[in-house]
Design a protein around this motif. Sequence first.
Motif, PDB file in Angstrom:
ATOM      1  N   ARG A 394       0.829  -1.197   0.000  1.00 37.55           N
ATOM      2  CA  ARG A 394       0.000   0.000   0.000  1.00 37.55           C
ATOM      3  C   ARG A 394       0.867   1.252   0.000  1.00 37.55           C
ATOM      4  N   GLN A 395       0.252   2.367  -0.365  1.00 37.28           N
ATOM      5  CA  GLN A 395       0.927   3.656  -0.478  1.00 37.28           C
ATOM      6  C   GLN A 395       0.554   4.540   0.711  1.00 37.28           C
ATOM      7  N   VAL A 396       1.580   5.173   1.301  1.00 37.14           N
ATOM      8  CA  VAL A 396       1.372   6.078   2.427  1.00 37.14           C
ATOM      9  C   VAL A 396       2.150   7.362   2.167  1.00 37.14           C
ATOM     10  N   VAL A 397       1.528   8.498   2.455  1.00 33.21           N
ATOM     11  CA  VAL A 397       2.195   9.797   2.338  1.00 33.21           C
ATOM     12  C   VAL A 397       2.452  10.317   3.747  1.00 33.21           C
ATOM     13  N   SER A 398       3.695  10.763   3.991  1.00 33.67           N
ATOM     14  CA  SER A 398       4.079  11.205   5.336  1.00 33.67           C
ATOM     15  C   SER A 398       4.864  12.504   5.281  1.00 33.67           C
ATOM     16  N   GLY A 399       4.623  13.385   6.233  1.00 35.15           N
ATOM     17  CA  GLY A 399       5.286  14.692   6.258  1.00 35.15           C
ATOM     18  C   GLY A 399       6.623  14.663   6.956  1.00 35.15           C
ATOM     19  N   ILE A 400       7.514  13.827   6.519  1.00 46.19           N
ATOM     20  CA  ILE A 400       8.816  13.672   7.179  1.00 46.19           C
ATOM     21  C   ILE A 400       9.985  13.979   6.253  1.00 46.19           C
ATOM     22  N   ALA A 401       9.720  14.641   5.125  1.00 42.33           N
ATOM     23  CA  ALA A 401      10.784  14.879   4.141  1.00 42.33           C
ATOM     24  C   ALA A 401      11.886  15.774   4.678  1.00 42.33           C
ATOM     25  N   ALA A 402      11.565  16.601   5.689  1.00 36.46           N
ATOM     26  CA  ALA A 402      12.587  17.484   6.251  1.00 36.46           C
ATOM     27  C   ALA A 402      13.564  16.729   7.140  1.00 36.46           C
ATOM     28  N   PHE A 403      13.216  15.499   7.511  1.00 37.09           N
ATOM     29  CA  PHE A 403      14.030  14.755   8.468  1.00 37.09           C
ATOM     30  C   PHE A 403      14.661  13.494   7.891  1.00 37.09           C
ATOM     31  N   TYR A 404      14.120  13.007   6.793  1.00 35.76           N
ATOM     32  CA  TYR A 404      14.638  11.778   6.196  1.00 35.76           C
ATOM     33  C   TYR A 404      14.694  11.915   4.678  1.00 35.76           C
ATOM     34  N   ALA A 405      15.789  11.456   4.099  1.00 35.29           N
ATOM     35  CA  ALA A 405      15.875  11.327   2.645  1.00 35.29           C
ATOM     36  C   ALA A 405      15.287   9.975   2.265  1.00 35.29           C
ATOM     37  N   PRO A 406      14.767   9.827   1.059  1.00 34.93           N
ATOM     38  CA  PRO A 406      14.186   8.542   0.659  1.00 34.93           C
ATOM     39  C   PRO A 406      15.110   7.362   0.896  1.00 34.93           C
ATOM     40  N   GLU A 407      16.405   7.539   0.603  1.00 33.67           N
ATOM     41  CA  GLU A 407      17.333   6.420   0.762  1.00 33.67           C
ATOM     42  C   GLU A 407      17.543   6.028   2.224  1.00 33.67           C
ATOM     43  N   ASP A 408      17.205   6.941   3.159  1.00 36.27           N
ATOM     44  CA  ASP A 408      17.313   6.604   4.581  1.00 36.27           C
ATOM     45  C   ASP A 408      16.233   5.610   5.013  1.00 36.27           C
ATOM     46  N   LEU A 409      15.156   5.525   4.242  1.00 39.80           N
ATOM     47  CA  LEU A 409      14.010   4.729   4.657  1.00 39.80           C
ATOM     48  C   LEU A 409      13.859   3.416   3.897  1.00 39.80           C
ATOM     49  N   ILE A 410      14.311   3.399   2.652  1.00 37.59           N
ATOM     50  CA  ILE A 410      14.132   2.202   1.836  1.00 37.59           C
ATOM     51  C   ILE A 410      14.799   0.995   2.496  1.00 37.59           C
ATOM     52  N   GLY A 411      14.022  -0.077   2.644  1.00 42.51           N
ATOM     53  CA  GLY A 411      14.518  -1.292   3.265  1.00 42.51           C
ATOM     54  C   GLY A 411      14.257  -1.376   4.755  1.00 42.51           C
ATOM     55  N   LYS A 412      13.889  -0.247   5.388  1.00 41.66           N
ATOM     56  CA  LYS A 412      13.657  -0.243   6.835  1.00 41.66           C
ATOM     57  C   LYS A 412      12.268  -0.791   7.152  1.00 41.66           C
ATOM     58  N   LYS A 413      12.162  -1.397   8.335  1.00 44.56           N
ATOM     59  CA  LYS A 413      10.876  -1.893   8.819  1.00 44.56           C
ATOM     60  C   LYS A 413      10.294  -0.915   9.825  1.00 44.56           C
ATOM     61  N   ILE A 414       9.026  -0.569   9.633  1.00 45.65           N
ATOM     62  CA  ILE A 414       8.391   0.473  10.415  1.00 45.65           C
ATOM     63  C   ILE A 414       7.029  -0.006  10.916  1.00 45.65           C
ATOM     64  N   ILE A 415       6.338   0.862  11.656  1.00 48.58           N
ATOM     65  CA  ILE A 415       4.987   0.569  12.136  1.00 48.58           C
ATOM     66  C   ILE A 415       4.007   1.474  11.403  1.00 48.58           C
ATOM     67  N   VAL A 416       2.925   0.889  10.906  1.00 49.82           N
ATOM     68  CA  VAL A 416       1.934   1.663  10.174  1.00 49.82           C
ATOM     69  C   VAL A 416       0.559   1.448  10.809  1.00 49.82           C
ATOM     70  N   VAL A 417      -0.199   2.554  10.902  1.00 53.62           N
ATOM     71  CA  VAL A 417      -1.603   2.439  11.302  1.00 53.62           C
ATOM     72  C   VAL A 417      -2.339   1.916  10.076  1.00 53.62           C
ATOM     73  N   ALA A 418      -2.736   0.653  10.146  1.00 52.88           N
ATOM     74  CA  ALA A 418      -3.209  -0.031   8.946  1.00 52.88           C
ATOM     75  C   ALA A 418      -4.699   0.156   8.669  1.00 52.88           C
ATOM     76  N   ASN A 419      -5.462   0.622   9.660  1.00 50.03           N
ATOM     77  CA  ASN A 419      -6.912   0.746   9.431  1.00 50.03           C
ATOM     78  C   ASN A 419      -7.376   2.203   9.463  1.00 50.03           C
ATOM     79  N   LEU A 420      -6.473   3.113   9.105  1.00 53.65           N
ATOM     80  CA  LEU A 420      -6.839   4.524   9.012  1.00 53.65           C
ATOM     81  C   LEU A 420      -7.560   4.771   7.693  1.00 53.65           C
ATOM     82  N   LYS A 421      -8.586   5.600   7.723  1.00 58.44           N
ATOM     83  CA  LYS A 421      -9.316   5.913   6.490  1.00 58.44           C
ATOM     84  C   LYS A 421      -8.389   6.590   5.486  1.00 58.44           C
ATOM     85  N   PRO A 422      -8.507   6.276   4.204  1.00 56.99           N
ATOM     86  CA  PRO A 422      -7.665   6.929   3.192  1.00 56.99           C
ATOM     87  C   PRO A 422      -7.883   8.434   3.183  1.00 56.99           C
ATOM     88  N   ALA A 423      -6.795   9.169   2.893  1.00 62.02           N
ATOM     89  CA  ALA A 423      -6.864  10.633   2.791  1.00 62.02           C
ATOM     90  C   ALA A 423      -6.000  11.058   1.622  1.00 62.02           C
TER      91      ALA A 423
END
Length: 458
Positions: A394-423
Amino acid sequence: EGWYCTPDEAFFTDTQVTDGKCPDCGRPVQRAKEEAYFFKMSKYADRLIKHIEENPEFIEPESRRKEMLNNFLYAGLQDLCVSRTSFKWGIPVMAMGEPLPKKVFGHPWFNVGQDKMSKSRGNVFYADDMAKRFGVDGVRYYALSEMPYANDGSITYENVITRYNNDLANNLGNLVSRTIAMAKKYFDGIVPVPAGEAEPDPDLKAAALEAVAAFRKNMDTYHIADALEAVFSMLRRANKYIDETTPWSLAKDPAAKDRLGTVLYNLLESIRIAAVLLTPAIPSTCASIFAQLGTDKTEYNTLTAFGALEAGKALGEAEMLFSRIDEKKVLEEIAAETAANAPAAPEKPEGIAQIGIDDFMAVELRSAQVIACEKVKRAKKLLKLELDLGYEKRQVVSGIAAFYAPEDLIGKKIIVVANLKPAKLCGIESNGMILASGEEQVRVVFLAEDTPLGERIR
């Protein structure tokens, strides 16, 4: 033409804005005009691959060359969108038909011990702060001497102090101080005239000329740390030379005056050679050494033979180069400063409504892995993440671009709120929210590498 939301730094088309308000945050938007430019990176991929493969030494070290080819070029370059016109981007490159650089050197990084340097972890070393404590030349020397050619280097305050005391204060600084002091005491501050040669003079001279050759060879191949080590190896030989010749004993024998002069001349010349070689690394220190030697023989072309220092000239004023650092005292000072600058403990929040276990269990937290990530073109604060939950993607948009570059996140395991309504954020659908802490400094919650995908988190 369209609409611009100042708080979100996002641009929207007329079809996205129907009531004069930002479709994401609800704040008023203003009329704006934006021109998008795309740098066609993909256009140059084949040319770059051909050039790199035909010129194996174009990118060094070899590990960086392989990384560029395998991770970027062979995989396919993506076009780069530059969407602001209020300032100029980048520098002239290959794209203008100009000749390519002869070589690109991909330098390593400094880790803090074994960990990556990170603002969020609070383990960042700032050059300005270090220069106030260890001097600019002290910081320059550590950075150059501790950075390997191909692997990442390591920096800790303990290592900086050890390197400073052993190499700069003891090996170099003490050698200069002792030699200048003896020349002033025994020869009235005049560079003595060498007379003859005896053991172990040939060894010292050979060590000096070997240092010159090794320094040049290593510098020509970007092995900076090895080049510096060659010089300090020669300085250690010069210190040993003092112990072997014992100038203070020679000074007690009037018949050994000529021998004493030769010994001190050899030491002064060895120091001059070292200063010429070390000028690119510690320029201020070497300028002081030249002034103390009273010499203008400071150029590399004076190193073709041992003996360019002019005898009979007056030495300059003695000056302390490096004072030994009290490690225990300095580490205590650093610890105290760190504690004083640490953020204050957060106040206990008040007025938080309690919820029951059923309410909490209604929030479904799942483990996921970031398999792709990119910046959202029209919102500087947003990243678009592609997540794998094991049972679905699934696709998620997050306001963290000021703190992480894309390459910092790729491959990492994270926690997602999976039953949040789409926005929708900047017109991009987001199906979930990733867990992170902080406001001014956001820290994503990362899971252990062996965490199974899609695992329920309670």
